[in-house]
Design an enzyme around this catalytic site. Structure first.
Site: not given
Ligand code: UT7
Length: 326
Positions: A113, A253, A283
């Site tokens: 990225c 980004h 992204n």
């Molecule tokens: O470009 C390179 C760099 N990339 C990035 O910068 C991405 C960085 N990360 C992020 O943007 C975020 O961490 C995400 C958008 C990927 C995820 O957001 P988050 O607030 O960190 O969520 P999480 O991974 O902690 O997940 C929270 C919950 C989980 O459920 P439990 O375990 O708490 O029951 C996930 O299973 O949300 C669940 N979850 C979803 N639910 C509905 C994960 N993906 C989804 C989804 N829809 N698509």
């Protein structure tokens, strides 16, 4: 003093739109979750006829047109991508052929990225050595071919697209002030595509294990991105004796609206100084920054003399910041 000036910008997005509502039918997710957790409403998806080199060529044509420079005048083409059409030749060679840029050297640059910032810094160094050099720097990705459409953790985040700039040298105070690039390979496992390289070459087993797809520990990446982008932004400002208040437009980004808002808050940047288009494209890795730069430019958000900051973070990990006096 010779400075590298951006004389043209362009971008190209595939026509096909994949909305959050479409994704609700594909994986266990909701428009509400995607919007609040990432800021993304829709993304573009390439067809078979729109590979990386095609998107890159279309963006490049628009940038060349704005610059008033013919492809035959180009000295170099750098395509920043992690999703080239093939492993060989490079996407840059295919763009060179498509444009008829016979004089241009051409190569791909891979820094995920942050690729566009690495590419821009590379071009900047060539131009500081030769004021007459004309270089096309493109960020182009077809991430849809590396997304596991059954994995809700990653499938909702990524999209396809390309952005391009034409740069050349000028004497004066306008142009790239400085570039600040960083990497930390120790944390590579937090964001990687394990399959398809020489460690796990293409095989039935590799496909069965889903190694061809993006694997990401989102929460860890999120925290690292905020810290690294803020640090490199401050480093760029300090190197030029400037402060966050001097920034006219911050172009980060586009990985997550919450990452963008956190950094903007830490730098105390008002909303109108932060460029955001993540809701439209998601992204697109190396393409987010040049797409945003082109849209901001064409919307009249950038005026001559403005201080523009580019800031990115991605797999590797790689990150960096560039300051430009427009
Ligand atoms: O470009 C390179 C760099 N990339 C990035 O910068 C991405 C960085 N990360 C992020 O943007 C975020 O961490 C995400 C958008 C990927 C995820 O957001 P988050 O607030 O960190 O969520 P999480 O991974 O902690 O997940 C929270 C919950 C989980 O459920 P439990 O375990 O708490 O029951 C996930 O299973 O949300 C669940 N979850 C979803 N639910 C509905 C994960 N993906 C989804 C989804 N829809 N698509």
């Amino acid at each position: 003093m010779v400075r590298t000036v951006i004389v043209g910008t362009g971008c190209h997005l595939p026509a096909r739109v994949l909305t959050n509502q479409d994704l609700e039918k594909m994986v266990d997710t909701s428009d509400e979750w995607i919007t609040t957790r990432s800021g993304i409403k829709e993304r573009r998806i390439s067809s078979k006829d729109e590979p990386c080199s095609f998107l890159a060529t279309q963006a490049a044509k628009k940038a060349l047109d704005m610059a008033g420079i013919k492809a035959a005048e180009l000295d170099m083409i750098i395509v920043c991508t992690l999703t080239p059409d093939m492993l060989m030749p490079t996407a840059a060679c295919l763009v060179q052929k498509n444009l008829g840029a016979e004089r241009a050297a051409a190569f791909d640059l891979s820094a995920a990225c942050s690729g566009f910032l690495y590419g821009l810094a590379t071009a900047d160094n060539f131009i500081r050595n030769n004021i007459n050099f004309k270089i096309l720097v493109i960020g182009a990705e077809v991430l849809s071919c590396r997304v596991n459409w059954k994995d809700r953790n990653t499938s909702v985040l990524f999209g396809d697209g390309a952005g391009a700039v034409v740069v050349t040298g000028r004497n004066g105070r306008r142009g790239i002030l400085s570039n600040h690039l960083h990497a930390d390979g120790a944390l590579w496992k937090l964001l990687h595509i394990p399959g398809g390289g020489c460690v796990s070459p293409p095989s039935r087993q590799m496909l069965d294990d889903n190694l061809q797809y993006i694997h990401m520990q989102g929460r860890d990446v999120f925290k690292l991105a905020v810290r690294a982008m803020e640090e490199s932004a401050r480093e760029a400002l300090e190197a030029n004796n400037l402060s966050p208040q001097d920034i006219d437009l911050y172009i980060p980004h586009q990985a997550n609206i919450r990452i963008i808002n956190s950094i903007a808050e830490r730098l105390q940047l008002p909303r109108e100084k932060v460029y955001v288009n993540i809701h439209k494209y998601g992204n697109t890795s190396a393409a987010t920054v040049p797409i945003a730069l082109d849209e901001a430019n064409r919307e009249g958000r950038i005026r001559e003399g403005d201080l523009i900051m580019l800031n990115a973070f991605g797999g590797g990990f790689t990150w960096g910041a560039s300051l430009i006096r427009w």
